[in-house]
Scaffold this active site. Structure first.
Site, mmCIF file in Angstrom:
data_model
loop_
_atom_site.group_PDB
_atom_site.id
_atom_site.type_symbol
_atom_site.label_atom_id
_atom_site.label_comp_id
_atom_site.label_asym_id
_atom_site.label_seq_id
_atom_site.Cartn_x
_atom_site.Cartn_y
_atom_site.Cartn_z
ATOM 1 N N ARG A 237 4.274 -17.336 4.384
ATOM 2 C CA ARG A 237 3.614 -18.448 5.063
ATOM 3 C C ARG A 237 4.388 -19.745 4.768
ATOM 4 O O ARG A 237 4.853 -19.944 3.642
ATOM 5 C CB ARG A 237 2.172 -18.617 4.565
ATOM 6 C CG ARG A 237 1.185 -17.614 5.149
ATOM 7 C CD ARG A 237 0.904 -17.838 6.634
ATOM 8 N NE ARG A 237 -0.042 -16.877 7.191
ATOM 9 C CZ ARG A 237 0.297 -15.756 7.836
ATOM 10 N NH1 ARG A 237 1.569 -15.430 8.005
ATOM 11 N NH2 ARG A 237 -0.630 -14.951 8.317
ATOM 12 N N GLU A 266 3.100 -24.772 12.391
ATOM 13 C CA GLU A 266 3.613 -24.103 13.595
ATOM 14 C C GLU A 266 2.811 -24.498 14.826
ATOM 15 O O GLU A 266 1.591 -24.657 14.724
ATOM 16 C CB GLU A 266 3.527 -22.581 13.392
ATOM 17 C CG GLU A 266 4.425 -22.113 12.266
ATOM 18 C CD GLU A 266 4.172 -20.659 11.869
ATOM 19 O OE1 GLU A 266 3.425 -19.940 12.562
ATOM 20 O OE2 GLU A 266 4.714 -20.253 10.839
ATOM 21 N N HIS A 284 8.344 -17.366 13.882
ATOM 22 C CA HIS A 284 7.269 -16.490 13.393
ATOM 23 C C HIS A 284 7.220 -15.175 14.197
ATOM 24 O O HIS A 284 6.214 -14.863 14.828
ATOM 25 C CB HIS A 284 5.902 -17.217 13.466
ATOM 26 C CG HIS A 284 4.859 -16.604 12.565
ATOM 27 N ND1 HIS A 284 3.846 -17.334 11.995
ATOM 28 C CD2 HIS A 284 4.651 -15.326 12.149
ATOM 29 C CE1 HIS A 284 3.078 -16.537 11.264
ATOM 30 N NE2 HIS A 284 3.546 -15.313 11.339
HETATM 31 P P1 NDP Z 1 -0.262 -7.741 0.021
HETATM 32 O O1 NDP Z 1 -1.616 -8.256 -0.296
HETATM 33 O O2 NDP Z 1 -0.015 -6.284 0.013
HETATM 34 O O3 NDP Z 1 0.811 -8.412 -0.955
HETATM 35 C C1 NDP Z 1 0.749 -9.719 -1.402
HETATM 36 C C2 NDP Z 1 1.447 -9.798 -2.745
HETATM 37 O O4 NDP Z 1 1.523 -11.161 -3.155
HETATM 38 C C3 NDP Z 1 0.724 -9.037 -3.840
HETATM 39 O O5 NDP Z 1 1.669 -8.262 -4.511
HETATM 40 C C4 NDP Z 1 0.149 -10.120 -4.749
HETATM 41 O O6 NDP Z 1 0.141 -9.676 -6.097
HETATM 42 C C5 NDP Z 1 1.124 -11.275 -4.519
HETATM 43 N N1 NDP Z 1 0.469 -12.580 -4.697
HETATM 44 C C6 NDP Z 1 -0.619 -13.044 -4.046
HETATM 45 N N2 NDP Z 1 -0.922 -14.277 -4.463
HETATM 46 C C7 NDP Z 1 -0.006 -14.601 -5.403
HETATM 47 C C8 NDP Z 1 0.196 -15.747 -6.223
HETATM 48 N N3 NDP Z 1 -0.621 -16.798 -6.155
HETATM 49 N N4 NDP Z 1 1.242 -15.738 -7.070
HETATM 50 C C9 NDP Z 1 2.062 -14.667 -7.144
HETATM 51 N N5 NDP Z 1 1.924 -13.564 -6.397
HETATM 52 C C10 NDP Z 1 0.895 -13.520 -5.542
HETATM 53 O O7 NDP Z 1 0.095 -8.357 1.452
HETATM 54 P P2 NDP Z 1 1.211 -7.900 2.496
HETATM 55 O O8 NDP Z 1 2.445 -7.502 1.772
HETATM 56 O O9 NDP Z 1 0.631 -6.946 3.459
HETATM 57 O O10 NDP Z 1 1.445 -9.311 3.257
HETATM 58 C C11 NDP Z 1 1.883 -10.435 2.538
HETATM 59 C C12 NDP Z 1 1.848 -11.703 3.364
HETATM 60 O O11 NDP Z 1 2.922 -11.730 4.295
HETATM 61 C C13 NDP Z 1 0.613 -11.894 4.246
HETATM 62 O O12 NDP Z 1 -0.479 -12.418 3.502
HETATM 63 C C14 NDP Z 1 1.095 -12.846 5.313
HETATM 64 O O13 NDP Z 1 0.828 -14.188 4.935
HETATM 65 C C15 NDP Z 1 2.600 -12.624 5.349
HETATM 66 N N6 NDP Z 1 3.001 -12.023 6.617
HETATM 67 C C16 NDP Z 1 3.843 -12.716 7.471
HETATM 68 C C17 NDP Z 1 4.225 -12.166 8.664
HETATM 69 C C18 NDP Z 1 5.133 -12.889 9.588
HETATM 70 O O14 NDP Z 1 5.019 -12.704 10.803
HETATM 71 N N7 NDP Z 1 6.056 -13.694 9.105
HETATM 72 C C19 NDP Z 1 3.730 -10.861 9.111
HETATM 73 C C20 NDP Z 1 2.908 -10.199 8.132
HETATM 74 C C21 NDP Z 1 2.565 -10.777 6.952
HETATM 75 P P3 NDP Z 1 -0.932 -10.231 -7.168
HETATM 76 O O15 NDP Z 1 -2.272 -10.180 -6.494
HETATM 77 O O16 NDP Z 1 -0.788 -9.329 -8.347
HETATM 78 O O17 NDP Z 1 -0.517 -11.633 -7.480
#
Ligand code: NDP
Length: 326
Positions: A237, A266, A284
């Site tokens: 994001r 965006e 995006h």
């Molecule tokens: P997941 O929930 O599987 O993975 C998110 C990861 O981020 C987890 O491993 C989590 O681990 C970590 N995380 C979350 N918050 C924090 C934090 N504050 N500090 C450090 N690590 C953090 O989600 P996905 O992999 O399925 O998707 C990830 C993101 O990608 C989505 O939320 C979306 O915003 C973005 N995305 C963008 C797209 C695009 O078109 N560009 C398309 C699809 C997704 P932990 O909880 O242990 O911290």
């Protein structure tokens, strides 16, 4: 009978989802998720919402949910649900669903494409050819950067982060990561802080969710830690990157290059980003193939169908997993 269930679609939504919702439920469309647009009839009838706030740049907040007392489910088009106040929903007995897994491999493919484009300057090399410079000036320059020998840090080793890591492992690159907690059963080096990860690697791929906990996490300090050979890729994001710090780092040679698929406001891209050197920018598109967007639309609607016919959401987000059907 699902035809008697009213589902509200505020703002733009994928046409395949709209078509299926219209065929299955009683669908009402309004311009945006604005409580002022909620009529007395909607207030009474709406039990479900299907929305695409990431595309729409709207926010499904407490005020809108509060205006719909019979709301049971919000199905969010996209895996990132920072456009929905899921904490409020969870507290109010509203389940929120997203579209995990069906887009994972597509987004990972795009991330790797953006990384290679950024490091090997593919868009600029193509422009060179199209502008006739291959003929008039000779070969495009050898790229100062290479993937060879790089160590990649994944900020957010979740579903997509792991799919990116698997690909880059096959490229022969070393992988490390930062999450709030280490991932069980994963051999990649874990760093307890983002700055620690940035120090240990020269390539940082950001794929964490948006929202307060990651806002401007990639700041001047993290970029300095990444170092002058550093490459930043953001596919998560836009809010996670401090744009001013990134632009300063690119102009000042603090890092070498960046590739961004996502932006804070965006589709408006600040001119400072457009003018910064060594940057590849995409609008995006990480999940935006016909194939994957259709799968996302189907999962969106499947969640509604499952909720209203079996009382069970297929992919509820963690904040609302406890919510039971009434
Ligand atoms: P997941 O929930 O599987 O993975 C998110 C990861 O981020 C987890 O491993 C989590 O681990 C970590 N995380 C979350 N918050 C924090 C934090 N504050 N500090 C450090 N690590 C953090 O989600 P996905 O992999 O399925 O998707 C990830 C993101 O990608 C989505 O939320 C979306 O915003 C973005 N995305 C963008 C797209 C695009 O078109 N560009 C398309 C699809 C997704 P932990 O909880 O242990 O911290």
């Amino acid at each position: 009978d699902l035809r008697s269930v009213t589902v509200l679609v505020p703002g733009k939504l994928h046409p395949h989802a709209v078509e299926r919702i219209g065929r299955t439920f009683r669908m009402v469309c309004i311009d945006q998720s604005d409580p002022a647009l909620v009529t007395a009839e909607l207030r009474d009838k709406v039990r479900g919402i299907a929305a695409s706030p990431a595309v729409d740049k709207s926010f499904l907040g407490a005020d809108f949910m509060h205006a719909l007392p019979n709301l049971e489910i919000i199905t969010n088009f996209g895996v990132g649900y920072d456009g929905v106040d899921a904490v409020y929903a969870g507290r109010s007995g509203i389940v929120v669903t997203n579209t995990p897994d069906v887009l994972t491999e597509e987004v990972a493919d795009t991330a790797v494409g953006l990384l290679i484009s950024t490091v090997r300057e593919l868009p600029r090399a193509e422009a060179w050819l199209r502008e006739g410079k291959w003929v008039s000036k000779g070969n495009y320059r050898q790229s100062p950067l290479t993937l060879r020998g790089r160590t990649v840090g994944i900020f957010g080793l979740g579903r997509i982060g792991l799919a990116i890591a698997r690909r880059l492992e096959a490229f022969g690159l070393a992988i490390a990561y930062h999450n709030r907690r280490p991932v069980e059963g994963v051999a990649y080096a874990y760093h307890a802080t983002l700055k620690g990860l940035a120090q240990a690697v020269d390539t940082l791929i950001c794929v964490v969710p948006g929202g307060a906990s990651t806002e401007k996490a990639i700041d001047a300090e993290v970029l300095a830690a990444l170092g002058k050979e550093g490459v930043l890729i953001n596919i998560g994001r836009g809010t996670t990157v401090d744009d001013d710090a990134l632009v300063a780092a690119l102009h000042g040679g603090v890092i070498a290059a960046a590739g961004l698929d996502v932006f804070a406001e965006e589709p408006n891209i600040p001119p400072i980003l457009l003018d910064a050197p060594n940057m590849v920018l995409l609008p995006h598109i990480a999940s935006a193939s016909v194939h994957t967007r259709k799968a996302m639309a189907d999962l969106c609607v499947d969640n509604l169908v499952s909720w209203f016919s079996q009382g069970k959401a297929l992919t509820p987000v963690p904040e609302t997993r406890h919510v039971k059907a009434k």
